[in-house]
Design an enzyme around this catalytic site. Structure first.
Site, short mmCIF file in Angstrom:
data_model
loop_
_atom_site.label_atom_id
_atom_site.label_comp_id
_atom_site.label_asym_id
_atom_site.label_seq_id
_atom_site.Cartn_x
_atom_site.Cartn_y
_atom_site.Cartn_z
N SER A 1 0.92 -1.25 0.05
CA SER A 1 -0.21 -0.05 0.02
C SER A 1 0.82 1.28 0.13
CB SER A 1 -1.12 -0.02 1.15
OG SER A 1 -1.99 -1.13 1.24
N HIS B 1 0.44 3.43 4.56
CA HIS B 1 -0.83 3.99 3.56
C HIS B 1 -0.51 5.50 3.50
CE1 HIS B 1 -2.47 0.20 4.49
NE2 HIS B 1 -3.34 0.53 3.69
#
Length: 328
Positions: A202, A267
């Site tokens: 991610s 993220h």
């Protein structure tokens, strides 16, 4: 070529710097190719007016309108594009991630929430704070995924956004951006969420997505991709839901587990890398990064962060007396 440049500018004029860039070696190869193609390449106002194109050339035109905000740049890219080298970096990364996931899925007989399987966390690819001295784990965690949903989300975005970006900007720029997001993700977790492991690509995916979205916003008037507002909203919703899901798994896991769940900080750090570094990388697909002062400022800042994170991982855990979870 001057006529095409004038048409691409809203005020219908060419500034001195644009003239210098046009006549300098920066675009000399594109200039020669455009001249070799003759006036045919410049007789229409927009690239969409080109007719009689094959399937591949139509796809290249689609990519040009997806990524580039300037009609002149779209034409340069369209007429100089070659199939070789193909966009192999994002394809290889995605294929390896799928293969690794399938191998662990078959071995563990588990296809969702694999982190709840103790043998999954024993993998030499997972980043775990107990094994942070094994440097490769700061990179290799991108090949491991929590389950089918995380793998599917990352693979879809990598192919939909990463492949067109790589076609336009090349393997070096996109691989640098992706790997910077991956490394920044694991290092940020080691600083801000010191007891948590990390899995999934991610960090790199969010670096690509945030860089592309920021580029679209900065060049909103020049972008000609269809339904750009709706598509941006959908991507933002998907990215936000993925972050929300990661936060939920980190702090409110649905099943009892033997240790902390993977962190969501990768993220966020990937998105920061994409906005800061990605905007410079995607600003011009031909302009040399080495000639940009702002590029060196970003590189210096990233190197400073890397050095700080290295010293943090060496000394901070012992100085702060962090109680790490047992090694899987």
């Amino acid at each position: 070529m001057l006529f095409a440049l004038v048409q691409s500018n809203e005020d219908g004029q060419v500034c001195y710097q644009e003239l210098i860039e046009l006549m300098s070696s920066k675009r000399s190869s594109s200039f020669r190719r455009a001249i070799a193609n003759g006036r045919r390449t410049l007789q229409r106002e927009i690239l969409l007016d080109e007719t009689g194109l094959g399937v591949y050339k139509r796809f290249v035109r689609y990519v040009a309108y997806e990524i580039l905000p300037c009609e002149t740049d779209r034409r340069w890219y369209f007429h100089q594009n070659r199939l070789c080298p193909p966009p192999i970096f994002m394809a290889i990364i995605t294929i390896v991630q799928i293969i690794v996931f399938m191998c662990y899925g078959i071995m563990l007989n588990k296809w969702v929430l694999q982190t709840y399987q103790p043998d999954f966390m024993k993998s030499p690819l997972v980043y775990h704070p107990r094994h942070r001295h094994q440097v490769w784990r700061f990179f290799s965690y991108m090949f491991m995924h929590v389950g089918l949903e995380q793998l599917g989300f990352n693979a879809l975005l990598q192919l939909m956004i990463g492949v067109p970006l790589e076609m336009v900007h090349g393997i070096l720029r996109i691989s640098l951006l992706y790997m910077a997001g991956v490394v920044a993700g694991s290092l940020t977790v080691s600083i801000t969420d010191m007891r948590a492991p990390v899995v999934g690509g991610s960090g790199g995916v969010y670096a690509l997505c945030s860089a592309h979205l920021a580029n679209v916003v900065m060049n909103w008037a020049g972008m000609r991709c269809p339904y750009k507002l709706l598509r941006m909203i959908l991507v933002l919703v998907c990215m936000s839901s993925e972050v929300g899901r990661a936060v939920w798994l980190r702090f409110s896991p649905p099943l009892p587990s033997s240790g902390p769940q993977p962190s969501f900080m990768a993220h966020l750090s990937g998105a920061v890398v994409g906005i800061s570094m990605g905007l410079l990388i995607l600003r011009s697909y031909e302009e040399s990064l080495q000639k940009q002062c702002s590029w060196w400022v970003i590189v210096f800042s990233f190197i400073t962060f890397l050095l700080f994170a290295i010293f943090w991982n060496i000394f901070a855990y012992e100085l702060l007396g962090v109680q790490l979870p047992p090694a899987p």
